[in-house]
Motif scaffolding. Structure first.
Motif, PDB file in Angstrom:
ATOM      1  N   LYS A 270     -82.226 -65.499  44.223  1.00 51.48           N
ATOM      2  CA  LYS A 270     -83.436 -65.718  43.473  1.00 51.48           C
ATOM      3  C   LYS A 270     -83.411 -64.046  43.593  1.00 51.48           C
ATOM      4  N   VAL A 271     -83.098 -63.770  43.069  1.00 49.11           N
ATOM      5  CA  VAL A 271     -83.022 -61.664  42.745  1.00 49.11           C
ATOM      6  C   VAL A 271     -82.415 -61.027  41.221  1.00 49.11           C
TER       7      VAL A 271
ATOM      8  N   HIS B 181     -74.325 -71.973  42.619  1.00 49.84           N
ATOM      9  CA  HIS B 181     -75.139 -71.375  42.445  1.00 49.84           C
ATOM     10  C   HIS B 181     -73.691 -70.565  41.323  1.00 49.84           C
ATOM     11  N   ASP B 182     -72.371 -70.387  41.294  1.00 49.84           N
ATOM     12  CA  ASP B 182     -71.898 -69.558  40.234  1.00 49.84           C
ATOM     13  C   ASP B 182     -71.860 -70.392  38.642  1.00 49.84           C
ATOM     14  N   GLU B 183     -71.567 -71.965  38.697  1.00 48.82           N
ATOM     15  CA  GLU B 183     -71.562 -73.140  38.104  1.00 48.82           C
ATOM     16  C   GLU B 183     -73.161 -73.259  36.894  1.00 48.82           C
ATOM     17  N   VAL B 184     -73.559 -73.570  37.861  1.00 48.50           N
ATOM     18  CA  VAL B 184     -75.200 -74.312  37.726  1.00 48.50           C
ATOM     19  C   VAL B 184     -75.950 -73.360  37.729  1.00 48.50           C
ATOM     20  N   GLY B 185     -76.023 -72.634  38.857  1.00 48.03           N
ATOM     21  CA  GLY B 185     -78.128 -71.456  38.550  1.00 48.03           C
ATOM     22  C   GLY B 185     -77.852 -70.839  37.832  1.00 48.03           C
TER      23      GLY B 185
ATOM     24  N   ARG C 124     -84.733 -62.766  33.621  1.00 48.01           N
ATOM     25  CA  ARG C 124     -85.640 -63.131  33.300  1.00 48.01           C
ATOM     26  C   ARG C 124     -86.366 -62.276  32.481  1.00 48.01           C
ATOM     27  N   SER C 125     -86.236 -60.875  33.635  1.00 49.86           N
ATOM     28  CA  SER C 125     -86.565 -59.463  32.888  1.00 49.86           C
ATOM     29  C   SER C 125     -85.983 -58.917  31.803  1.00 49.86           C
TER      30      SER C 125
ATOM     31  N   LEU D 157     -87.770 -58.896  46.578  1.00 46.22           N
ATOM     32  CA  LEU D 157     -86.679 -60.067  47.129  1.00 46.22           C
ATOM     33  C   LEU D 157     -85.649 -59.753  47.137  1.00 46.22           C
ATOM     34  N   SER D 158     -85.166 -58.421  47.173  1.00 42.96           N
ATOM     35  CA  SER D 158     -83.332 -58.283  47.344  1.00 42.96           C
ATOM     36  C   SER D 158     -83.456 -57.647  49.380  1.00 42.96           C
TER      37      SER D 158
END
Length: 646
Positions: free
Chosen positions: A149-150, A455-459, A156-157, A141-142
């Motif tokens: 997504k990366v 992205h920063d606050e919610v992701g 997750r890993s 994905l990178s």
């Protein structure tokens, strides 16, 4: 223009220990496994493992044979399916994906890494294997530049490694997170993960991995303008790359050393390093490496105002990029040549290359560069018209010597007026384009800021909720009510945090809040209940002359975040009984004072918890300054100063 071409994280090299477990009786070198396959007539699970070893060795060594490796691995896949052998099938998919990754087919790489992960999960392979498979998906994905997504996949890993106490931790998970944060322009966060990856690779004695991580750390330090640190990282990376004879990585590091020296204005020192990179590229017959070296040499000579070698090197770089069909390099090198010719005052050539660049990019980028094209057109057309007018005047002098001086003056005035009108038209068009460009840039910055904030606050919080939600069913099945209750409480807390974050983002971008009065009210609403909860006597004051002064979204956001951080620090650490927040106008400056009578601290040794560095960076970004005064036992005084725009 700055370009940075990095060696892609060679995940299959760094994952030694994740996917390298083979059965003891299966050889691990290409020659020995070839003999083994010829003599081992039983097509069992050992045979599948041997096919995987052969496929891996064929595509990952110095002279890769991708076609043969692909054929071998397809055989491994079919036999593994027939034997219902999950480990062998997952490894076959992993090795096939590695081939697609290395041959610039990232979408297929993602597909097959995902197949490897699904197979590993369905066959309940070891947690370490599954975590490594997740990191592989992230690596592909990178390459597609899907960095958000990366981050989600690598986190997750990492969470699974922590959940199952995978030891040692997988270095590529940390390295992949570092690279994603670096690409998201978060070098400080990236360095934290890179340092963890480096420690793991040191323990594993993975010299190649250490070289790659040190190289990437150097890039982060460049982004922070810490060139002393970046040069030290690059030179350590070069030492490791030379230890394992990793030629292409050496070439990449040498270019990065040259770029760090260039950024330090040490241009002549930079040239030998980039030339060494070019020599490696020639020996390896690697056109990508050669193109990168040629272009960066050209840029260094451009800085030295030595335009002939600058032009020659950049043209060689563009020629190689065209041969390879690399669209990104073609676009960058074309723009580089346009900029070079502009600096040389060769506006005709600059115009040609700028037009060529515009053909290669989307409409949004064309809008960003249209002002530059108009400027070059104006220069070129003005020069051409001036030359034509000069010729006409010379002919008029020879042909009309007998004409009276008054008529000549009238003609000169007429020509001058025409030129003035032409010049006015050109300038008006340029100003109009510049105005349109500014509005486009402002809209683009707003979109990027909103995306960045979300992205920063919610992701990351949503990722946490998703993971916890997935765990609840498992905990219920295990009959662990206390753990279920804790997980649900954490989900509730995270959900409230998301609501608060979304409220702040919406408030920040709402144009109705574009005044100092609104931001002062917002800070007071935030601070008042916190002060009351700690029994702190609180005074909030705003200069009446500031009430109706407008303020931009960027400055409003920075002011609010600095004030919020300072108030949080006061509540958490000061142990104060009195506190003051005051907005004051001094001449043409806004001064925000946040003061308490608490226990104070030594400003020479600031605690990392206080976020002073972050607050000072925000103050500088908005064109202001932040002064923190504190002494142990005597309270803290924080003064933010910035310009007032009326």
């Amino acid at each position: 223009m700055k370009h940075r071409y990095l060696v892609i994280l060679l995940f299959f090299k760094l994952l030694s220990g994740v996917f390298s477990s083979t059965l003891a009786q299966v050889p691990k070198t290409l020659d020995s496994v070839t003999v083994y396959l010829k003599t081992h007539t039983v097509q069992d699970t050992n045979y599948v493992i041997a096919l995987n070893v052969m496929g891996r060795e064929l595509h990952s060594k110095g002279n890769p044979d991708y076609k043969r490796a692909d054929s071998v691995l397809w055989v491994a896949e079919k036999l593994a399916i027939k034997l219902n052998y999950g480990l062998g099938l997952s490894k076959a998919y992993t090795n096939l994906a590695s081939i697609y990754y290395l041959t610039d087919r990232p979408q297929q790489a993602v597909e097959y890494f995902q197949k490897a992960l699904t197979t590993a999960e369905n066959h309940k392979l070891s947690p370490r294997f599954i975590c490594g498979a997740i990191s592989n998906v992230a690596a592909a994905l990178s390459k597609l530049q899907q960095y958000e997504k990366v981050v989600a996949m690598q986190l997750r890993s990492l969470r699974l490694q922590e959940q199952y106490n995978v030891q040692p931790r997988i270095a590529t998970t940390y390295g992949g997170l570092g690279s994603a944060y670096r690409e998201l322009d978060k070098p400080r966060e990236a360095l934290v993960y890179y340092q963890q990856a480096l420690a793991l690779m040191l323990a594993e004695k993975n010299i190649s991995g250490m070289a790659i991580i040190e190289n990437n750390m150097g890039v982060c330090y460049d982004g922070l303008k810490r060139y002393d640190k970046s040069l030290a990282s690059y030179k350590m990376a070069l030492k490791h790359a030379e230890e394992v004879d990793f030629a292409l990585l050496q070439a990449d590091i040498l270019v990065n050393i040259g770029l760090a020296l260039k950024l330090s204005n040490r241009f002549k020192e930079a040239i030998p390093y980039v030339e060494r990179s070019l020599a490696i590229g020639r020996r390896q017959e690697n056109k990508a490496t050669m193109a990168t070296a040629y272009f960066n040499l050209g840029q260094i000579y451009e800085e030295l105002k030595d335009y002939m070698p600058a032009e020659a090197n950049m043209k060689k770089a563009l020629e190689l990029a065209n041969e390879r069909g690399n669209k990104e390099q073609i676009a960058n090198y074309t723009q580089g040549l346009a900029d070079l010719y502009g600096g040389m005052k060769n506006f005709q050539q600059a115009y040609v290359f700028q037009l060529e660049r515009n053909k290669q990019i989307d409409s949004a980028t064309v809008a960003r560069t249209s002002a530059e094209v108009q400027r070059l057109v104006a220069h070129y057309e003005t020069e051409k018209k001036e030359a034509q007018i000069k010729l006409l005047r010379q002919q008029a002098q020879l042909h009309d010597e007998e004409l009276n001086r008054q008529r000549l003056q009238r003609n000169a005035l007429l020509i001058g007026g025409t030129m003035l009108l032409l010049l006015s038209a050109v300038v008006s068009a340029w100003l109009l384009n510049r105005s349109r460009l500014r509005r486009l840039d402002e809209a683009q910055r707003l979109r990027k800021q909103i995306a960045h904030d979300l992205h920063d606050e919610v992701g990351s919080t949503l990722s946490s909720i998703s993971l916890l939600s997935g765990m609840v069913n498992s905990l219920i099945a295990q009959k662990r009510p206390e753990a279920v209750e804790r997980a649900i409480q954490k989900i509730n807390t995270d959900a409230r945090q998301i609501l608060e974050s979304m409220d702040e983002i919406i408030w920040t971008i709402n144009p109705g809040n574009d005044s100092l009065q609104r931001i002062a009210m917002r800070l007071q609403e935030y601070a008042q209940p916190l002060m009351e909860s700690k029994d702190i006597s609180f005074s909030f004051q705003i200069d009446p002359t500031l009430v109706d002064i407008p303020i931009s979204m960027e400055v409003r956001r920075s002011l609010y975040l600095i004030g919020k951080e300072a108030i949080n620090n006061l509540i958490k650490y000061s142990q104060a009984t009195r506190a003051t927040v005051r907005f004051t106008r001094r001449d043409n400056q806004l001064e925000v004072l946040i003061q308490d009578n608490g226990r104070g601290f030594d400003v020479a040794q600031p605690s990392k918890r206080t976020g002073q560095t972050s607050m000072k960076q925000r103050a500088e970004a908005m064109g202001g300054s932040l002064d923190v005064q504190s002494t142990p036992g005597q309270g803290t005084r924080l003064v933010l100063t910035t310009a007032v725009v009326e």
